[in-house]
Motif scaffolding. Structure first.
Motif, PDB file in Angstrom:
ATOM      1  N   VAL A  71       0.833  -1.202   0.000  1.00  0.00           N
ATOM      2  CA  VAL A  71       0.000   0.000   0.000  1.00  0.00           C
ATOM      3  C   VAL A  71       0.870   1.256   0.000  1.00  0.00           C
ATOM      4  N   ALA A  83      -1.967  -0.742  -4.062  1.00  0.00           N
ATOM      5  CA  ALA A  83      -3.191  -0.065  -3.629  1.00  0.00           C
ATOM      6  C   ALA A  83      -2.810   1.231  -2.932  1.00  0.00           C
ATOM      7  N   CYS A 117      -5.501   7.310  -9.535  1.00  0.00           N
ATOM      8  CA  CYS A 117      -5.423   5.872  -9.244  1.00  0.00           C
ATOM      9  C   CYS A 117      -6.244   5.081 -10.257  1.00  0.00           C
ATOM     10  N   LYS A 128      -5.305   1.244 -10.341  1.00  0.00           N
ATOM     11  CA  LYS A 128      -4.964   0.754  -8.998  1.00  0.00           C
ATOM     12  C   LYS A 128      -6.115   0.955  -8.019  1.00  0.00           C
ATOM     13  N   PHE A 129      -6.169   0.027  -7.053  1.00  0.00           N
ATOM     14  CA  PHE A 129      -7.178   0.161  -6.003  1.00  0.00           C
ATOM     15  C   PHE A 129      -6.879   1.394  -5.169  1.00  0.00           C
ATOM     16  N   LEU A 185      -9.792  -7.041  -1.413  1.00  0.00           N
ATOM     17  CA  LEU A 185      -8.830  -6.841  -2.513  1.00  0.00           C
ATOM     18  C   LEU A 185      -8.176  -8.166  -2.883  1.00  0.00           C
TER      19      LEU A 185
END
Lengths: 335, 335, 335, 335
Positions: free
Chosen positions: B7, B69, B86, B91-92, B291
């Protein structure tokens, strides 16, 4: 006045008979000496039961010399007439709510009482005598929650008698919140509004249920009242006053707490008469003691008038869909 | 995606650092690999503490290949831009509320996400992960209180950071009730209104406090929210859903009951971060697990959009003084 | 020790598997690397599920070099042996209660640990990590209820697994109150007594149920514990500490309050594992963090020993019908 | 007997005067016609206040022909003598607890009453008339908690009048739990025991405080009573009956709930007379109605006798340190 107040009761229906028993057996300072009812037989039955006088009409009862005070528990439309008659006769009168059907009638009563120069009328807003509301009032006045800003309240009923109608949600149900809220806040109302809300399938008839009522006071306090006229899970009365520094809430009536079946629970009452039975006793006891001291000191014709004007504004708002102003006459000094 | 989600966090302020510690130490499925902050030094401090990459800008962080993420906890005005970035990068992104400053920005985000054909965005409405609200939702769906008719709620705060303003009562405070109420009722809003009420002397600044907000849903359900932005006796969140057959209420957090000094009492929390700390843990744990299963399943860009549109209507209503309609775009099928 | 503690688990029953999932997925600082079980197949199943080593015996698991800490969740009679083996191997060991079957075994463990000069053993008294008990402890230590004089507590269960027996009311049920009460009061026990009481028809087997247990501390504090081993209405844990100036009570777990069917209620849990699931997470998280700091700081072998001696006294008292003295060895300085 | 019972009151102390006002103003069926007091002036004062007869002695009052029923609220040691005098005179007598100082005196009263062939005596155990205890009794008899197994109760006081002594913890304090517990369980006691416990620094004098009292019934039910004679945080009465299928608890008296200062609280009463004032009204009202129906139906001389025997056993146990058996005479059929 004799140490024992001789009371005449007009209206021998369920609540009337309950009050007669109360005045006879629970309140030491009162004795019922005469009764009347639009439907003669029910007056006769009560008169025989207690061995007291049965009058042909309310007017006759009011006129009887031995009657020192009158309790009016007859049908709503007849209240104002009997109250005016009592004032004319210079007799004390306890009138179950509503005091009258219209603001005009209330004003007439006020003018008549004011002309006499002293209070004779008390209106039956018994919640002021409920220990819970009384303790809330005391807490507010102690200042411990600061200046009151709002009241959140709800009035939930399980059922209504046949012949119920949408307006009665105001005149027979919310009328209690109308009175108790201004009493708790010690202010008069500025506006009233009814807000539409999703309807309950549990409603017994073709009236609106629930309804949400909003009131504002002259100092800007806002009161919301959720009214479920019928179909609710219990007879549940909730009230929270929100102040600048804290809140006080009406307690649930004391009830045994049970732990069983993987739950902790306490019962909620199902009927207004259970819920406020003690308040009725305290109310009539206070009324009798006040009369022995010379005059009633409970809810006055003014309070009955304000309730009536406020109720009219709520009903009008339900039709117009917007807040309606509440205009009151000048408050006479005797109140 | 690796079993451990890498992350990147944009925004290293108080809440940002709290979330970074959470993702590092509490959530086994996540590891923070890069941070960025508009104010470089705070990003550097965090990067050194954890021995991770410090990016010069959020855009750079989003672009880094190892970042799988992104968590956006930067200043509100920057949210929408980073979220769009994002989505472009595929991307998450987990974005703290609000998703954007305007409905237009939200719509842009929705169009971008829809264009990609799958959900990437989750918005940080953590209350949905609070055990109390979750249990209320479950009770409602079980049917045990019948069809929901109303929600009575209040959101009371003790204080606000400097720079607070009247609109924030909606966009930073009531936004939680805006989201949780429609989630509990599983319906969309029809109208929004702000009602004036007597003001509190405890207010720290020159904004309106308290405010009462009213929402109605398409099925006619009515939600009232008492908002005390500051000056209240505690951080107190109350919520009662009233159904045709009963009510369910958000419980107070479990607290030790004390009897002393002629009173029985339990403490109420004073800070939102204490109150919902467990919800944050559950929220990020659920996000990570989702996710790993391929896509987020929590509050979506749609939910962020509805909150924004509803907030706009409330703010407009405060100015117009009347209920304002809530018009939503067609709901895309991916939500 | 590595930042991530490599744990070996002996015992792959229900609770064992639950703890393995916890150490794998909830506690970031731990990873399970090896398992063993008296019944090979259940160890194999778990080993395959996680792709980790399956050892033939607990001894083999303890001996493996990569195993840094051991969790013992095997059958009660095997606890002491494994714990001693871990101490010999100089490895940390978390042992589910009871630490041992006899006071002698406990003393042997204490001597072995003391010989090593530092704490290696932690015993699984998870209630100390329950937020409610922790808050009670804090309230007591704050002095707000004055010196503690008494504890009134009850431990009510809905059912027990087959093979339950009267003594287990002490060794498997009241053992939690034995530990938590002396922890809350920060004192050691002086006497123990079991009092006979009318038996419940809901008892599943031919053991005594309920039983009332009384403990006194060296300072004269008195603890009463109502033990319902089975047949109760829920899994209900109640505890009130009575001090000179007030009382504090363990709160019920937060639960949604429902008003329906003329009652107000909230659910009570039915299972110990629901009730204390959060305490388990906190317990293992604290254990892991303590190990990373060099040594366990939770319930010690001493606490396991005192629980064992107290349990023996209670069981003896049940036979003699009178209070039995509790004699403890000198408390070693490492505890 | 006249519709209005003419009552003579022996003992014009605080509680006596309170009862006189009650019989005069609250209970419609009674009128106090004569008073007496060991200390003449206080009797005279009351007599003048109400304009009623002042008798030189209790014997003279009992002898007066107009006195139909006697209320004994004099000093404890004089109770038995006046009660016997009333029985001789064939007059109803309401005696405040205790009925007598010794079991022998109680037996004498029972024999005298039995000789007369009908009940004349009622003892003032007012808790049976408290709505909370009455609702508990009803819940138990409904069977909803199954067979009662235990009672956990406590009786906490803030202070005691000068001259208090250790034995009074039984004869003036726990005597209420002695009566109410056997009434709730509908069984007689088998054993009584007082257990030592750490003493409170808040005790005003040199008596034992607190004390824990244990009672068992013939069916094996066990009652524990925590007695704080003084120094407690409030006047707090707690009682939980534990049945096979659930528990019922005495509710706290209804009290306004306040949220302020980061806490939720309700007040606890500080004085027994507030706590049970309504029970006194109900008690005397029931007594009067029963007399008008021919005989008292409340707590009898038998109940006074059992309380006395049980109290003796508790006091003896405090000296012997072990449970003492409770042996009762054969129960006469009139009870």
């Amino acid at each position: 006045m004799s140490k024992e107040i001789k009371v005449g009761v007009i209206g021998c229906g369920a609540i009337g008979r309950q009050h007669i028993a109360r005045l006879m057996n629970t309140i030491p300072e009162t004795r019922v000496v005469a009764v009347a009812d639009y439907y003669q037989p029910s007056a006769q039955a009560v008169a025989e039961q207690y061995g007291i006088t049965c009058c042909a009409t309310g007017e006759e009862l009011i006129a009887r010399p031995e009657v020192e005070a009158v309790l009016v528990t007859s049908a709503d439309p007849s209240h104002a007439g009997y109250v005016l008659e009592c004032i004319k006769a210079g007799k004390f009168v306890f009138c179950e709510k509503p005091l009258a059907q219209t603001a005009q009638e209330c004003e007439e009563i006020i003018r008549a009482e004011v002309a006499g120069g002293r209070r004779l009328v008390q209106v039956g807003f018994m919640r002021r005598y409920d220990r819970g509301y009384a303790a809330m009032k005391q807490a507010i006045e102690s200042g411990e929650i600061g200046a009151p800003l709002m009241i959140h309240s709800c009035h939930r009923n399980m059922s209504q008698a046949p012949g119920f109608a949408t307006d009665y949600a105001v005149t027979r149900v919310a009328i209690h919140e109308i009175d108790i809220s201004r009493w708790l806040l010690d202010d008069e109302y500025a506006t009233a509004q009814v807000l539409a809300v999703r309807q309950s399938k549990n409603t017994q008839g073709d009236w609106l249920n629930p309804q949400i009522m909003m009131l504002t006071t002259r100092s800007g306090q806002r009161i919301d009242v959720e009214v479920q006229t019928d179909g609710a899970y219990a007879y549940d009365i909730q009230c929270q006053v929100v102040g600048e520094d804290g809140t006080v809430s009406l307690p649930d009536p004391s009830a045994v707490v049970k732990r069983a079946g993987a739950a902790c629970s306490f019962p909620i009452m199902t009927d207004w008469s259970q819920r406020f039975i003690e308040a009725y006793d305290i109310e009539f006891d206070a009324w009798a003691k006040a009369l022995l001291n010379g005059a009633p000191d409970g809810p006055s014709a003014w309070d009955g008038y304000v309730a009536c004007v406020t109720g009219d504004a709520l009903i009008l708002s339900r039709q117009t869909g917007k807040p309606e102003a509440i205009e009151l006459m000048e408050k006479p000094s005797i109140y």
